[in-house]
Design an enzyme around this catalytic site. Structure first.
Site, short mmCIF file in Angstrom:
data_model
loop_
_atom_site.label_atom_id
_atom_site.label_comp_id
_atom_site.label_asym_id
_atom_site.label_seq_id
_atom_site.Cartn_x
_atom_site.Cartn_y
_atom_site.Cartn_z
N HIS A 1 -8.31 -4.79 -0.35
CA HIS A 1 -6.99 -4.23 -0.07
C HIS A 1 -6.34 -4.91 1.15
CE1 HIS A 1 -3.81 -1.36 -0.33
NE2 HIS A 1 -4.06 -0.80 0.83
N ASP B 1 -8.99 -5.98 -4.79
CA ASP B 1 -8.56 -4.72 -4.18
C ASP B 1 -8.98 -3.58 -5.08
OD1 ASP B 1 -7.24 -2.55 -3.12
OD2 ASP B 1 -5.28 -3.53 -2.99
N SER C 1 0.84 -1.19 0.00
CA SER C 1 0.00 0.00 0.00
C SER C 1 0.89 1.26 0.00
CB SER C 1 -0.94 -0.06 1.21
OG SER C 1 -1.91 0.93 1.15
#
Lengths: 194, 376
Positions: free
Chosen positions: B349, B316, B149
């Site tokens: 995610h 995601d 991320s």
């Protein structure tokens, strides 16, 4: 089609030091061989998780992609050789991918099961789809959704303005240059775009 | 139970110039290390953290059984990133609220708590601060820099800011910049915080209050975007919190998902700092290495020399596979070595923090190949 002499017969079409893109690279054995034996570099493209993992394990760079979504990620003429070994027959858009192969690579090598191999013809004469070592599936569960012949590919190549540099059959790891459309289980074409 | 981790702190008296033109001096960084740095100092792996994580990447703190680091499933003895072979470093970023200098600390010039006066920090600034820490630890080149991320953005930025200082970059569930929709989610979260009456323009510390309402809502919206529709449906569906009868109330908790989000929000508002949330979401918004190259990511990544592994997750939607593919394409254009795995995991995610056999195997195999390359 991972037998060693088959692999070597196809590897001979890849000049030493080439930058190679292997579409449907499986477990990466071909690229591994080309990198070790012929000083090549490049990437494999695979959709299958287990094959992607196998490539990472053997240190072959691999991009996980569905080939039916195209090769937008790759630039024009960005590879010396694009390989499509036993891949074409699994693609919904086989013609698009052939064009994409020609766009991305300066040359292309395509190998696929030749449906006109004589045992297949015999089977059809008897009224049944062939089930052989090369085409081991039943008609209803085969992943080979595109069945074509050596001769069919010549027609498709011409239609797409591909210049065939060499073509031959492969049977039991040996090149077949006399009547390959009848005598070889695998058709091999080496081409460039005209 | 995992191994015992010990947090450390390093003080940096000299000013660190920031991308904004401001600078920060007399700051400290909290960090942890696991494993042993080898004799030729070649086995170091830097782990960069995302929004609400810290330097506590793996292991547990002594006497606190449930204090596992945020990537403890990935990193440790015998794990995918094996601390028997690698020397792993986790650093808490500037502006955070977990130990490194942040808005709740004292500004050395004024003697007052920074609050809203804490300088805006970027991904690039964090990378510079991490590089200084590595200088002090005597590590000239990393075996790998790894992050998911926002942490993946730092890993990517490392390859551009210090291309010679790492051999590999592992970028998981990340993106080359945020999309408008993504910035929009951050802005909703920020507005929730800033409009909380307890925020006091960021100087709430001196009023002895915490803008918890804003933090709760920020966390709730964030949390929704980290999950997938499918996982949320599977976990909560339309289940009611109590019994089978509808309460016909507009304000009571009716559905389980409401209860869950409120719980997550409450928990978060107890430990997270409001100014930190603003700073970190802004760093996310600002990250865009292609910006200096007219939006051309290929040109931006031309500086990178590392070998790359990129991983994304099909469900995601906050950092979608498409965004990882953009990075892969830019690397291919530059003829860099890169592998890319797109894991068909259902968890959105959050998948990058969870155990998925395919994901873990790819990570393990890649780090195995790094250790073979380094003979460690």
């Amino acid at each position: 089609m991972t037998e060693k002499n088959t692999m070597q017969a196809l590897a001979r079409l890849v000049p030493p030091g080439s930058r190679v893109l292997d579409l449907g690279c499986g477990n990466g054995a071909m690229l591994d061989y080309l990198q070790r034996e012929r000083g090549c570099s490049g990437y494999g493209v695979e959709i299958d998780d287990a094959n992607v993992l196998a490539c990472v394990q053997r240190g072959v760079d691999v991009i996980q992609l569905n080939l039916d979504e195209g090769l937008a990620m790759f630039g024009d003429n960005s590879f010396d050789v694009v390989l499509q070994i036993d891949t074409l027959q699994h693609l919904r858009n086989a013609e698009t991918m052939l064009r994409e192969t020609a766009r991305v690579g300066r040359t292309g090598v395509v190998a696929f099961p030749n449906f006109a191999h004589w045992p297949n013809r015999l089977s059809i004469l008897r009224g049944r789809m062939p089930v052989t070592r090369r085409l081991p599936y039943q008609w209803y569960d085969t992943p080979n959704i595109r069945v074509g012949t050596y001769k069919d590919f010549e027609v498709l190549a011409t239609k797409n303005d591909l210049r065939i540099l060499d073509s031959f059959g492969l049977q039991d790891g040996e090149e077949v240059r006399w009547l390959p459309n009848a005598r070889a289980g695998t058709a091999v074409f080496h081409f460039e775009h005209a | 139970m995992s191994f015992i981790a010990t947090p450390q702190t390093m003080h940096f008296p000299d000013a660190l110039p920031l991308q904004s033109g401001a600078s920060i001096r007399d700051y400290h960084l909290a960090y942890e290390t696991y494993g042993t740095l080898n004799a030729d100092r070649s086995n170091a792996v830097l782990v960069c953290h995302a929004l609400n994580a810290s330097h506590h990447v793996a292991g547990v703190y002594a006497g606190q059984d449930k204090s596992e680091g945020w990537w403890d499933n990935m990193i440790g003895p015998g794990k995918a990133v094996d601390t028997d072979r690698f020397f792993v470093i986790g650093v808490n970023n500037l502006g955070s609220c977990f130990g490194s200098t942040g808005p709740m600390h004292t500004h050395p010039d004024t003697g007052e708590v920074y609050g809203a006066d804490f300088p805006v920090v970027t991904v690039e600034d964090w990378v510079n601060a991490q590089a200084r820490l590595l200088d002090r630890l005597g590590i000239a080149q990393l075996a790998a820099v790894l992050g998911g991320s926002l942490g993946g953005m730092q890993a990517l930025s490392w390859t551009l800011q210090y291309p010679e200082r790492m051999r590999h970059a592992v970028v998981v569930a990340s993106a080359p910049n945020l999309t408008a929709e993504n910035i929009a989610f951050n802005e909703v979260a920020r507005r929730a915080i800033v409009t909380d009456p307890d925020f006091h323009g960021g100087h709430f510390y001196r009023h002895g209050v915490i803008p918890k309402r804003g933090l709760r809502i920020a966390r709730m919206i964030g949390h929704i975007t980290y999950l997938s529709d499918d996982v949320m449906n599977e976990k909560f569906g339309r289940q009611l919190r109590e019994g089978l009868e509808l309460k016909y109330s507009t304000q009571d908790i009716e559905f389980q998902i409401e209860s869950y989000l409120r719980y997550q929000g409450d928990k978060f508002s107890d430990y997270f700092d409001a100014n930190t949330y603003l700073l970190i979401t802004r760093a996310l918004d600002y990250f865009d290495p292609a910006r200096a190259h007219g939006g051309n990511l290929t040109r931006a990544l031309a500086r990178a020399q590392a070998k790359f592994l990129l991983v994304s997750f099909t469900t995601d939607w906050r950092f979608s596979p498409q965004r990882s593919r953009e990075i892969v394409k830019a690397l291919l254009d530059n003829r860099r070595r890169v592998s890319y795995a797109e894991i068909d995991a259902p968890h959105g995610h959050d998948a990058f923090l969870l155990d998925d056999a395919r994901y873990m195997s790819v990570m393990r195999s890649y780090f195995d190949s790094i250790s073979k390359e380094l003979a460690v």
